[in-house]
Design a protein around this motif. Structure first.
Motif, mmCIF file in Angstrom:
data_model
loop_
_atom_site.group_PDB
_atom_site.id
_atom_site.type_symbol
_atom_site.label_atom_id
_atom_site.label_comp_id
_atom_site.label_asym_id
_atom_site.label_seq_id
_atom_site.Cartn_x
_atom_site.Cartn_y
_atom_site.Cartn_z
ATOM 1 N N ALA A 32 1.214 -1.139 0.331
ATOM 2 C CA ALA A 32 -0.200 -0.478 -0.004
ATOM 3 C C ALA A 32 0.871 1.706 0.069
ATOM 4 N N VAL A 33 2.045 1.217 0.406
ATOM 5 C CA VAL A 33 2.909 2.566 0.635
ATOM 6 C C VAL A 33 4.385 1.791 -0.208
ATOM 7 N N PRO A 34 5.178 3.303 -0.378
ATOM 8 C CA PRO A 34 5.670 2.770 -1.606
ATOM 9 C C PRO A 34 7.552 2.936 -0.865
ATOM 10 N N ASP A 35 7.025 3.065 0.574
ATOM 11 C CA ASP A 35 8.044 2.611 1.751
ATOM 12 C C ASP A 35 8.685 1.652 2.355
ATOM 13 N N ASP A 36 9.377 1.409 2.533
ATOM 14 C CA ASP A 36 10.045 -0.230 3.226
ATOM 15 C C ASP A 36 9.216 -0.230 4.669
ATOM 16 N N ILE A 37 9.410 -0.844 4.912
ATOM 17 C CA ILE A 37 8.420 -1.390 6.534
ATOM 18 C C ILE A 37 9.128 -2.159 7.230
ATOM 19 N N LEU A 38 10.245 -1.939 8.516
ATOM 20 C CA LEU A 38 11.263 -2.897 9.491
ATOM 21 C C LEU A 38 10.317 -2.826 10.563
ATOM 22 N N LEU A 39 9.877 -3.941 11.483
ATOM 23 C CA LEU A 39 9.565 -4.230 12.497
ATOM 24 C C LEU A 39 10.607 -4.873 13.805
ATOM 25 N N MET A 40 10.272 -3.508 15.023
ATOM 26 C CA MET A 40 11.420 -3.263 15.867
ATOM 27 C C MET A 40 10.417 -4.333 16.928
ATOM 28 N N ALA A 41 11.194 -4.924 18.024
ATOM 29 C CA ALA A 41 10.562 -5.956 19.043
ATOM 30 C C ALA A 41 11.513 -6.046 20.584
ATOM 31 N N ASP A 76 13.036 2.106 24.402
ATOM 32 C CA ASP A 76 12.308 1.888 25.607
ATOM 33 C C ASP A 76 11.257 2.772 25.929
ATOM 34 N N ARG A 77 11.914 4.603 26.145
ATOM 35 C CA ARG A 77 10.473 5.483 26.554
ATOM 36 C C ARG A 77 9.696 5.973 25.416
ATOM 37 N N TYR A 78 9.891 5.148 23.752
ATOM 38 C CA TYR A 78 9.069 5.633 23.340
ATOM 39 C C TYR A 78 7.355 5.325 23.351
ATOM 40 N N THR A 79 6.556 6.521 23.255
ATOM 41 C CA THR A 79 5.264 6.154 23.348
ATOM 42 C C THR A 79 4.515 5.761 22.386
ATOM 43 N N TRP A 110 13.995 9.181 4.061
ATOM 44 C CA TRP A 110 12.821 9.933 4.600
ATOM 45 C C TRP A 110 12.522 8.806 5.850
ATOM 46 N N GLN A 111 13.207 9.004 6.811
ATOM 47 C CA GLN A 111 12.061 7.329 8.192
ATOM 48 C C GLN A 111 11.653 7.827 9.129
ATOM 49 N N THR A 112 10.931 7.306 9.156
ATOM 50 C CA THR A 112 9.566 7.533 10.473
ATOM 51 C C THR A 112 9.727 5.910 11.338
ATOM 52 N N LEU A 113 9.196 6.685 12.232
ATOM 53 C CA LEU A 113 9.333 5.761 14.172
ATOM 54 C C LEU A 113 7.541 6.156 14.607
ATOM 55 N N LEU A 114 7.203 4.595 14.352
ATOM 56 C CA LEU A 114 5.207 4.475 15.909
ATOM 57 C C LEU A 114 5.205 3.201 16.037
ATOM 58 N N ARG A 115 5.405 3.660 17.185
ATOM 59 C CA ARG A 115 5.060 2.311 18.194
ATOM 60 C C ARG A 115 3.082 1.987 18.373
ATOM 61 N N LEU A 116 3.024 0.429 17.574
ATOM 62 C CA LEU A 116 1.723 0.092 17.812
ATOM 63 C C LEU A 116 1.523 0.238 19.325
ATOM 64 N N ILE A 143 7.534 -1.582 17.519
ATOM 65 C CA ILE A 143 8.016 -0.247 17.077
ATOM 66 C C ILE A 143 8.056 -0.152 15.222
ATOM 67 N N VAL A 144 6.950 -0.268 14.165
ATOM 68 C CA VAL A 144 7.481 0.347 12.731
ATOM 69 C C VAL A 144 7.458 1.195 11.961
ATOM 70 N N PHE A 145 9.514 1.344 11.600
ATOM 71 C CA PHE A 145 9.930 1.450 10.764
ATOM 72 C C PHE A 145 10.371 1.626 9.673
ATOM 73 N N THR A 146 10.038 3.030 9.274
ATOM 74 C CA THR A 146 9.696 3.146 7.784
ATOM 75 C C THR A 146 10.360 4.194 7.202
ATOM 76 N N VAL A 147 10.818 3.520 5.891
ATOM 77 C CA VAL A 147 12.073 3.558 4.873
ATOM 78 C C VAL A 147 11.769 4.486 3.843
ATOM 79 N N LYS A 148 11.534 5.559 2.964
ATOM 80 C CA LYS A 148 11.280 5.910 1.846
ATOM 81 C C LYS A 148 12.453 6.407 1.522
ATOM 82 N N THR A 149 13.101 6.370 0.308
ATOM 83 C CA THR A 149 13.853 6.362 -0.160
ATOM 84 C C THR A 149 13.888 6.927 -2.090
ATOM 85 N N GLN A 150 14.765 8.056 -2.153
ATOM 86 C CA GLN A 150 14.915 8.671 -3.321
ATOM 87 C C GLN A 150 16.124 8.988 -3.467
#
Length: 204
Positions: free
Chosen positions: A18-27, A79-82, A126-132, A138-145
């Motif tokens: 659904a998105v052009p970004d790479d998606i990486l999952l950190m647990a 650890d502290r990311y909400t 372009w990298q983003t972090l979002l914690r579920l 933690i979902v880490f996305t990378v959109k490459t240009q």
């Protein structure tokens, strides 16, 4: 999606399509934050197979200085990311080729001529972090240009900032940007481009 289960794999695949970004999952696995899944289409000199299951330190092993300087700070941040926060950053590198798919580490050319710097490309991530909220993953996305360095030179504000960085950065930082050994050539090219652009504006 190894390590996240069949249902998780289906969700990951749907998101990746659904998105052009790479998606990486950190647990958090109890012994540190580890890479437990991902959809990597545009690797930057690494592969999922070699990093899967690795801790943050192991994942960033090629980054000179990460373990000594950044590891503890990044672990504490994770650890502290909400879940109510979204964090983003931009990372970049100078590359000899404009390929998006680069799974293997490449030795980059080092040179002093500004003319050769004109042939380089800048790879921007372009990298983003979002914690579920439920799983805590933690979902880490990378959109490459990828763009020719001439596009950077066409932006006087960005080119000026880049010149300042290249002139003040440590050898370690330059190495991590694939710029060490050719930073002076890049600066010379950008300065010449800024001068040419100023002259064109004055003539018009």
């Amino acid at each position: 999606g190894r390590g996240i289960g069949r249902a998780g794999s289906s969700c990951l695949e749907a998101a990746a399509r659904a998105v052009p970004d790479d998606i990486l999952l950190m647990a958090d696995q109890g012994d540190g934050w580890r890479l437990v899944g991902g959809a990597l289409v545009f690797p930057n000199q690494w592969t999922l197979a070699e990093k899967m299951g690795g801790t943050l330190v192991e994942i960033h092993e090629p980054v000179d200085g990460y373990a000594e300087i950044l590891a503890e700070r990044v672990d504490r941040f994770f650890d502290r990311y909400t879940p109510d926060r979204l964090v983003w950053r931009r990372n970049w590198f100078f590359h000899d080729v404009d390929e998006f798919f680069q799974p293997e580490k490449r030795a980059y050319a080092r040179f002093a001529e500004a003319e050769r710097a004109a042939e380089l490309f800048i790879r921007s991530e372009w990298q983003t972090l979002l914690r579920l909220p439920v799983s805590g993953v933690i979902v880490f996305t990378v959109k490459t240009q990828v763009a020719p360095i001439s596009q950077l030179a066409a932006r006087p504000d960005v080119a000026t900032t880049m010149i300042r960085y290249l002139e003040s950065a440590s050898p370690r930082a330059l190495e991590n940007k694939d710029a060490l050994g050719r930073e002076e050539a890049i600066v010379a090219y950008l300065r010449r481009s800024l001068t040419d652009r100023t002259a064109e504006l004055q003539e018009s």
